[in-house]
Motif scaffolding. Structure first.
Motif, PDB file in Angstrom:
ATOM      1  N   CYS A 244     -35.967  31.930  11.365  1.00 19.87           N
ATOM      2  CA  CYS A 244     -35.204  33.189  11.430  1.00 19.87           C
ATOM      3  C   CYS A 244     -33.820  33.009  10.818  1.00 19.87           C
ATOM      4  O   CYS A 244     -32.835  33.608  11.273  1.00 19.87           O
ATOM      5  CB  CYS A 244     -35.111  33.693  12.866  1.00 19.87           C
ATOM      6  SG  CYS A 244     -34.341  32.555  14.041  1.00 19.87           S
ATOM      7  N   LEU A 258     -38.498  38.712   7.572  1.00 30.62           N
ATOM      8  CA  LEU A 258     -38.623  38.382   8.982  1.00 30.62           C
ATOM      9  C   LEU A 258     -39.528  39.381   9.702  1.00 30.62           C
ATOM     10  O   LEU A 258     -40.240  39.012  10.638  1.00 30.62           O
ATOM     11  CB  LEU A 258     -37.243  38.356   9.641  1.00 30.62           C
ATOM     12  CG  LEU A 258     -37.215  37.902  11.106  1.00 30.62           C
ATOM     13  CD1 LEU A 258     -37.770  36.494  11.242  1.00 30.62           C
ATOM     14  CD2 LEU A 258     -35.808  37.977  11.673  1.00 30.62           C
ATOM     15  N   ARG A 262     -42.641  38.170  11.770  1.00 30.76           N
ATOM     16  CA  ARG A 262     -42.784  38.512  13.180  1.00 30.76           C
ATOM     17  C   ARG A 262     -44.177  39.043  13.481  1.00 30.76           C
ATOM     18  O   ARG A 262     -44.781  38.712  14.506  1.00 30.76           O
ATOM     19  CB  ARG A 262     -41.741  39.551  13.576  1.00 30.76           C
ATOM     20  CG  ARG A 262     -41.844  39.988  15.030  1.00 30.76           C
ATOM     21  CD  ARG A 262     -41.046  41.236  15.303  1.00 30.76           C
ATOM     22  NE  ARG A 262     -39.607  40.988  15.248  1.00 30.76           N
ATOM     23  CZ  ARG A 262     -38.797  41.511  14.338  1.00 30.76           C
ATOM     24  NH1 ARG A 262     -39.282  42.311  13.391  1.00 30.76           N
ATOM     25  NH2 ARG A 262     -37.503  41.263  14.351  1.00 30.76           N
ATOM     26  N   PHE A 283     -37.510  28.949  17.595  1.00 35.81           N
ATOM     27  CA  PHE A 283     -36.937  29.822  16.581  1.00 35.81           C
ATOM     28  C   PHE A 283     -35.801  29.051  15.908  1.00 35.81           C
ATOM     29  O   PHE A 283     -34.903  28.542  16.579  1.00 35.81           O
ATOM     30  CB  PHE A 283     -36.401  31.108  17.189  1.00 35.81           C
ATOM     31  CG  PHE A 283     -37.466  31.968  17.832  1.00 35.81           C
ATOM     32  CD1 PHE A 283     -38.814  31.727  17.597  1.00 35.81           C
ATOM     33  CD2 PHE A 283     -37.122  33.013  18.664  1.00 35.81           C
ATOM     34  CE1 PHE A 283     -39.793  32.512  18.180  1.00 35.81           C
ATOM     35  CE2 PHE A 283     -38.092  33.812  19.252  1.00 35.81           C
ATOM     36  CZ  PHE A 283     -39.428  33.559  19.012  1.00 35.81           C
ATOM     37  N   PRO A 314     -32.211  37.750  12.294  1.00 37.14           N
ATOM     38  CA  PRO A 314     -31.767  36.633  11.458  1.00 37.14           C
ATOM     39  C   PRO A 314     -30.377  36.170  11.842  1.00 37.14           C
ATOM     40  O   PRO A 314     -29.558  36.953  12.343  1.00 37.14           O
ATOM     41  CB  PRO A 314     -31.780  37.226  10.034  1.00 37.14           C
ATOM     42  CG  PRO A 314     -32.596  38.470  10.123  1.00 37.14           C
ATOM     43  CD  PRO A 314     -32.434  38.978  11.517  1.00 37.14           C
TER      44      PRO A 314
END
Length: 484
Positions: A244, A258, A262, A283, A314
């Motif tokens: 991330c 992202l 996800r 993460f 992010p």
């Protein structure tokens, strides 16, 4: 129980009369003060009885429609309250809105009972600005005595949930070499064949095979009965590593790299939950691991990881440092060094020592957070495990070396890569279509990505997938085919 302003005013009058009686030495004002005090005591006893009746007889429910929305959407929340017996005191039941929602003013989410009423409901519209699982689990009940001298506020437990998801990309492609693989990438298998869930191979029909095992498509194509065998599934630890970093923020809102990553990670969590597999998660941001969980197979482990995935964002660094993310591997350095053989120029003399140094490569890669997270996920596994890395292709050397470690230490490794070539123009503000496709997905960029993906797949026990918008993938594969 708290006194109201009316109580304070009447108590003030009683005190004044008492003082007036003492000053004037007259009994009449004192009798009046005692009468007012007795009235206040009777009112307090009556208020206590009314409040106990409300606390005993009041019930409330709350519902949310729909129960699953996206960030920025609105939902209708209905609060219904009822009393088993009417009371002679005013009662207000207010829905307590969680701090993470935008709710209307108090009057539009409050059920008010006038004396003698027993039922009421109210519906209000709330907005959800953040992702997560939102709970409406409390109501505040304001009760006022019949005379209006006392008030009390109690809480009432409710139970309603709404899942708020971040904007999801439409038309997600998960495949290998442009070929869609569907949703089977979350399954896992052992080497034993027989009844199961994962297709293994087809073979010709033998006496004793059941009709349910017949593969009708293959039978029709081969003009001979064929049987589809399946692999029986085994218990795997799912070690999930999700990148991330700030580089994953390329793309339009709701359809960034992202966002696609996800969706894949959520699908893997669902697959692990369906198999009751233990799960761990990390993460990884630009500088370090930002969140770590597990391993765990408890009933709420999957929901914990799912909730954090929905809220993931992010990190804020402008871009991944190029110097740290793209070092030259020793093998490539040796190839380049051989090209300098016979070159006596000052440039070659300056460059040659750098190409002979392999230690700087090792230290620069091992210090990177993604490499460190993968190594950590592998080292704590003491059982058959499935390590899954979800990232992009912006730091090929770091990613490759991390997957090398995973291939040696994990039973199975899956890598889900988001091609930056599909999002680079979007990151600079170029026009994109409804699915996030743009002009960045050119043939050369896709070919370079595909070469890297195949290089990863040549490692033992490694399967590499591309994750991209379907429309962009169709465009890129078409261009690559035309270029051939």
């Amino acid at each position: 129980m708290l006194p109201t302003r009316r109580w304070a005013a009447l108590a003030g009058v009683a005190c004044s009369l008492a003082v007036y009686a003492v000053v004037l030495d007259e009994p009449t004002p004192l009798v009046a003060a005692c009468g007012l005090a007795a009235w206040l005591v009777v009112a307090q006893v009556d208020a206590v009885e009314a409040m106990r009746a409300v606390d005993r007889d009041l019930s409330a429910t709350v519902s949310v429609e729909p129960t699953s929305v996206f960030v920025g959407d609105r939902a209708a929340v209905t609060l219904t309250a009822s009393l088993s017996e009417a009371v002679d005191a005013p009662v207000e039941v207010e829905l307590v809105a969680p701090p993470s929602v935008n709710a209307p003013e108090r009057s539009r989410r409050t059920v008010a009972f006038d004396p003698g009423e027993t039922e009421g409901s109210v519906t209000c519209s709330v907005e959800f600005p953040v992702a997560g699982r939102i709970a409406f689990d409390e109501a505040a009940v304001d009760i006022e005595g019949r005379a209006g001298f006392f008030t009390e506020t109690v809480t009432l437990d409710l139970d309603a949930r709404c899942l708020v998801e971040p904007p999801a990309p439409d038309g997600i492609h998960v495949g290998r070499g442009g070929e869609l693989v569907g949703a089977t990438f979350g399954d896992h298998a052992s080497d034993q064949t027989g009844p199961g869930h994962v297709p293994h191979e087809t073979r010709q029909y033998l006496p004793g095979d059941t009709l349910s095992q017949v593969d009708w498509k293959t039978t029709a194509r081969m003009n001979h009965p064929y049987i589809r065998e399946f692999e029986s599934e085994s218990d795997y630890l799912l070690s999930l590593v999700v990148d991330c970093g700030s580089h994953m923020n390329r793309g339009p809102t709701g359809r960034t790299m992202l966002s696609y990553a996800r969706e894949v990670a959520l699908g893997l969590v669902d697959a692990a939950e369906s198999h009751s597999d233990p799960i761990s998660a990390q993460f990884v941001g630009d500088d370090a691991t930002t969140w770590e969980f597990g391993p765990s197979s408890s009933s709420n482990a999957y929901q914990t990881v799912r909730r954090r995935l929905l809220a993931i964002a992010p990190t804020t660094s402008p871009r991944r440092p190029v110097g740290a993310s793209r070092p030259v591997a020793p093998e490539d350095a040796r190839k380049r060094s051989r090209r300098l053989d016979g070159d006596d120029s000052a440039f070659a003399a300056t460059l040659r020592p750098y190409l002979k140094d392999g230690e700087s490569y090792v230290s620069r890669v091992s210090d990177r957070p993604l490499f460190d997270a993968v190594k950590s996920a592998c080292s704590r596994s003491d059982r058959q495990d499935h390590l899954v890395l979800v990232t992009d292709d912006s730091a090929k050397v770091e990613t490759y070396e991390a997957v090398v470690v995973a291939s040696k230490r994990s039973s199975q490794t899956s890598v889900f890569l988001t091609p930056t070539t599909f999002f680079d123009d979007a990151a600079e503000g170029e026009t994109v279509d409804a699915n996030g496709a743009n002009g960045a997905g050119d043939a050369a960029g896709f070919v370079a990505f595909e070469e890297f993906r195949k290089r990863l797949e040549r490692l033992p026990n490694v399967t590499a997938y591309e994750v991209a918008p379907k429309s962009a993938m169709r465009l890129a594969t078409g261009r690559a085919t035309a270029a051939e």
